[in-house]
Design an enzyme around this catalytic site. Structure first.
Site, mmCIF file in Angstrom:
data_model
loop_
_atom_site.group_PDB
_atom_site.id
_atom_site.type_symbol
_atom_site.label_atom_id
_atom_site.label_comp_id
_atom_site.label_asym_id
_atom_site.label_seq_id
_atom_site.Cartn_x
_atom_site.Cartn_y
_atom_site.Cartn_z
ATOM 1 N N HIS A 1 -45.254 -74.907 6.816
ATOM 2 C CA HIS A 1 -44.980 -73.839 7.910
ATOM 3 C C HIS A 1 -43.805 -72.979 7.342
ATOM 4 C CE1 HIS A 1 -43.434 -71.790 11.230
ATOM 5 N NE2 HIS A 1 -44.511 -72.066 12.151
ATOM 6 N N ARG B 1 -48.097 -69.915 9.236
ATOM 7 C CA ARG B 1 -48.993 -70.994 8.800
ATOM 8 C C ARG B 1 -50.524 -70.425 8.758
ATOM 9 N NH1 ARG B 1 -49.237 -75.577 13.745
ATOM 10 N NH2 ARG B 1 -48.035 -74.053 15.231
ATOM 11 N N LYS C 1 -53.075 -68.733 11.547
ATOM 12 C CA LYS C 1 -52.251 -68.466 12.696
ATOM 13 C C LYS C 1 -52.212 -67.004 12.817
ATOM 14 C CE LYS C 1 -51.154 -70.807 15.523
ATOM 15 N NZ LYS C 1 -50.184 -71.772 16.631
ATOM 16 N N ASP D 1 -46.379 -62.510 13.101
ATOM 17 C CA ASP D 1 -45.317 -62.547 13.969
ATOM 18 C C ASP D 1 -44.072 -62.149 13.185
ATOM 19 O OD1 ASP D 1 -42.930 -63.522 15.197
ATOM 20 O OD2 ASP D 1 -43.637 -65.343 15.736
ATOM 21 N N CYS E 1 -40.993 -62.739 13.295
ATOM 22 C CA CYS E 1 -39.743 -63.383 12.725
ATOM 23 C C CYS E 1 -40.034 -63.979 11.310
ATOM 24 C CB CYS E 1 -39.568 -64.552 13.500
ATOM 25 S SG CYS E 1 -40.866 -65.791 13.948
ATOM 26 N N TYR E 2 -41.201 -63.900 10.922
ATOM 27 C CA TYR E 2 -41.582 -64.593 9.549
ATOM 28 C C TYR E 2 -41.275 -63.482 8.485
ATOM 29 C CZ TYR E 2 -43.783 -68.171 12.248
ATOM 30 O OH TYR E 2 -43.907 -69.227 13.428
ATOM 31 N N ASP F 1 -41.914 -60.295 18.463
ATOM 32 C CA ASP F 1 -42.965 -61.155 17.545
ATOM 33 C C ASP F 1 -43.972 -60.266 17.478
ATOM 34 O OD1 ASP F 1 -45.555 -62.576 17.321
ATOM 35 O OD2 ASP F 1 -45.125 -64.000 18.810
ATOM 36 N N ASP G 1 -36.523 -60.250 22.160
ATOM 37 C CA ASP G 1 -35.476 -61.367 22.259
ATOM 38 C C ASP G 1 -34.768 -61.349 21.143
ATOM 39 O OD1 ASP G 1 -36.501 -63.371 20.205
ATOM 40 O OD2 ASP G 1 -38.261 -62.895 21.355
ATOM 41 N N HIS H 1 -35.938 -62.757 17.662
ATOM 42 C CA HIS H 1 -36.901 -62.017 16.851
ATOM 43 C C HIS H 1 -36.106 -60.474 16.258
ATOM 44 C CE1 HIS H 1 -40.254 -64.521 18.465
ATOM 45 N NE2 HIS H 1 -40.641 -64.364 17.195
HETATM 46 C C1 FPP Z 1 -44.190 -73.266 15.208
HETATM 47 O O1 FPP Z 1 -44.007 -72.437 16.224
HETATM 48 C C2 FPP Z 1 -42.702 -73.324 14.970
HETATM 49 C C3 FPP Z 1 -42.283 -74.360 13.944
HETATM 50 C C4 FPP Z 1 -43.092 -75.597 13.793
HETATM 51 C C5 FPP Z 1 -41.029 -74.257 13.393
HETATM 52 C C6 FPP Z 1 -40.394 -73.167 12.914
HETATM 53 C C7 FPP Z 1 -39.148 -73.215 12.089
HETATM 54 C C8 FPP Z 1 -38.340 -72.163 11.964
HETATM 55 C C9 FPP Z 1 -38.828 -70.730 12.520
HETATM 56 C C10 FPP Z 1 -37.260 -72.266 10.997
HETATM 57 C C11 FPP Z 1 -36.049 -72.372 11.807
HETATM 58 C C12 FPP Z 1 -34.955 -72.422 11.052
HETATM 59 C C13 FPP Z 1 -33.464 -72.896 11.093
HETATM 60 C C14 FPP Z 1 -32.614 -72.579 10.107
HETATM 61 C C15 FPP Z 1 -33.238 -73.632 12.508
HETATM 62 P P1 FPP Z 1 -45.304 -71.801 16.880
HETATM 63 O O2 FPP Z 1 -46.724 -72.756 17.093
HETATM 64 O O3 FPP Z 1 -44.830 -71.371 18.045
HETATM 65 O O4 FPP Z 1 -45.563 -70.640 15.909
HETATM 66 P P2 FPP Z 1 -46.900 -70.290 14.909
HETATM 67 O O5 FPP Z 1 -47.923 -70.237 15.620
HETATM 68 O O6 FPP Z 1 -46.489 -69.137 14.214
HETATM 69 O O7 FPP Z 1 -46.849 -71.655 13.647
HETATM 70 ZN ZN ZN Z 2 -41.651 -65.569 15.944
#
Ligand code: FPP
Ligand code: ZN
Length: 473
Positions: free
Chosen positions: A232, A284, A287, A290, A292-293, A365, A372, A375
């Site tokens: 991830h 990932r 998916k 977004d 934030c990535y 996102d 928020d 993001h």
């Molecule tokens: C899945 O969310 C998200 C995670 C499994 C963890 C994400 C980790 C970070 C963003 C790093 C944070 C860093 C620190 C320093 C605390 P989702 O299933 O809602 O999102 P997705 O579909 O994009 O994977």
């Molecule tokens: Zn996000």
């Protein structure tokens, strides 16, 4: 219309959502080709509203994340080049210091248990708003207790649990390492075995998962540790940044832990969405993109480059000749998007500007979601990563080292490595007008270079040579 992501004849919730997302993203593109304006003022209003009036009721579930709300707000200000006045800085410091736990570390709010993530967000907020001296926050951090608490969280495999009786997670390890580096509490005992643990979290895909676990063969503990869960972007950033932080202390022998950087590169580049997804990043495989990535994955490329993985093709490396612009690229404005970057910097900036900005201020996102604080911070940091190139400079490292007062060793390495990161002159590329430019952030800490230098110089009791801004060629 760009090509949709290929699907098979078996629609699922995931493939339907992907198609809907592609349609929504395409609708965002202004027909006149405009829309590449960073609405700094609207974002400033969004952030100030939260800070001045308090966060709206929908943030109630984030009661244990008060340090994060503070960090996201302060760091977004810093990256947007907005100065915070002394009164608001003092309010921030006083609030943060109420989160310090009497036994060391910081909790998610007053009276809450100390947690590695809350400690990172509190200390980084203090790096931005704090100062030395009474009431300044920095000298009120109980570093002795913090160190003892960190050692109490240490596990025999080199990992750390995130809180007393908590779980192991690479996010926590990253947070611990950042704070230990900023506050001058890195010791060989603290980091013993941690690099090997981090390396064991790399998955078959190339990215990193949240942890790894012991493995037994015929009831005997095996040296091999399978990674736990899916690769991830969030975990990958944390693991990679941890690895880069730990690298100066890893002995260069055959038994040294290793990260497969080629596999990591392959995975990271595949996280950038295609043209129909406006080049945003996903976290990932399979998916959705977004905002934030933009930081967690977009920001990881600078770390990978620090490990010597370059985007310069072999052919170009052999000679000094710049290849001619390819037809259909954006070479007309002096920036060929097929440059030597490991990702498409133009496309990422366009995703953030076109899809990431909420019309009412703040970033998100993706449309039609609300903005928020999280993001907003990470879209802006991601924009910064796409605009600027910040990398370790051997020349600057030598200058920092030359004025180091004290013994060689872990402290000297921690200080000079962290401060060797320098913004490459003439390498910034800003999509839209120059007013879209944001500050560069330190790829390891997500703080500006100035804030990183300020807090580290204080705790290591060192001076840093003055950086003379270089003129772009
Ligand atoms: C899945 O969310 C998200 C995670 C499994 C963890 C994400 C980790 C970070 C963003 C790093 C944070 C860093 C620190 C320093 C605390 P989702 O299933 O809602 O999102 P997705 O579909 O994009 O994977
Ligand atoms: Zn996000």
């Amino acid at each position: 219309m760009p090509r949709p992501t290929p699907i098979d004849a078996y629609p699922t919730k995931t493939s339907d959502l992907q198609i809907d997302t592609e349609d929504i993203l395409q609708e965002q593109i202004p027909p006149d080709g405009g829309g590449r304006v960073l609405h700094k003022n609207a974002h400033l209003q969004f952030l100030v509203r939260n800070l001045a009036q308090g966060f709206p009721a929908r943030y109630m579930s984030q009661d244990a994340s008060q340090p994060w709300l503070m960090f996201w707000t302060l760091q977004a200000f810093s990256t947007l080049q907005i100065a915070i006045d002394p009164d608001n800085k003092q309010r921030a410091i006083d609030t943060i210091m109420h989160w310090q736990h009497p036994d060391g570390g910081f909790g998610g709010g007053p009276g809450q248990a100390a947690h590695l993530l809350a400690t990172y967000a509190s200390v980084c907020s203090l790096a931005i708003a704090g100062r030395p001296g009474p009431e300044g926050g920095w000298d009120q951090i109980n570093r002795k207790k913090l160190y003892s608490w960190y050692m109490s969280l240490k596990q025999p495999d080199g990992s750390f649990i995130v809180s007393n009786c908590g779980e192991v997670d690479v996010r926590g390890i990253y947070c611990l390492l950042v704070v230990a580096h900023l506050l001058d509490i890195v010791t060989p005992e603290l980091i013993d075995g941690t690099a090997a643990f981090i390396a064991s979290c790399q998955t078959y895909e190339g990215g990193f998962s949240s942890a790894s676990h012991p493995h037994f063969v015929d009831n005997v503990l095996s040296a091999c540790r399978p990674s736990l869960g899916e690769a991830h972007g969030g975990y990958t950033f944390c693991a990679l940044a941890s690895w880069v932080l730990l690298r100066p202390y890893i002995p260069l022998d055959d038994d040294a832990p290793r990260v497969d950087t080629r596999r990591l590169l392959r995975w990271l580049v595949h996280m950038q969405g295609s043209e129909i997804e406006l080049g945003g990043f996903k976290g990932r495989t399979n998916k959705l993109v977004d905002g934030c990535y933009s930081w967690w994955v977009g920001g990881a490329f600078a770390l990978l480059e620090a490990l010597g993985v370059s985007g310069v093709p072999e052919s170009a490396r052999a000679s000094d000749e710049t290849p001619p612009p390819r037809p259909g690229t954006h070479a007309e404005d002096g920036w060929d998007d097929v440059d030597d970057s490991l990702f498409n910097r133009r496309a990422l900036q366009e995703y953030i500007l076109i899809a990431g900005q909420h019309p009412a201020g703040g970033l998100r996102d993706k449309p039609p979601k609300n903005a928020d604080a999280y993001h907003t911070a990470y879209c802006i940091s991601g924009l910064s990563a796409a605009q600027h190139r910040v990398c370790p400079s051997p020349a600057w490292r030598a200058e920092v080292r030359a004025v180091w007062k004290g013994e060689d060793g872990v402290r000297a390495a921690a200080f000079s490595e962290a401060l060797s990161w320098t913004e490459e002159a003439g390498a910034s590329h800003v999509v839209g007008s120059a007013a879209n430019r944001v500050n560069a952030t330190h790829p390891l800490f997500n703080l500006t270079i100035t804030h990183t230098e300020g807090i580290m110089a204080h705790f290591y009791k060192q001076s840093v040579p003055k950086r003379v801004p270089k003129r772009s060629p």
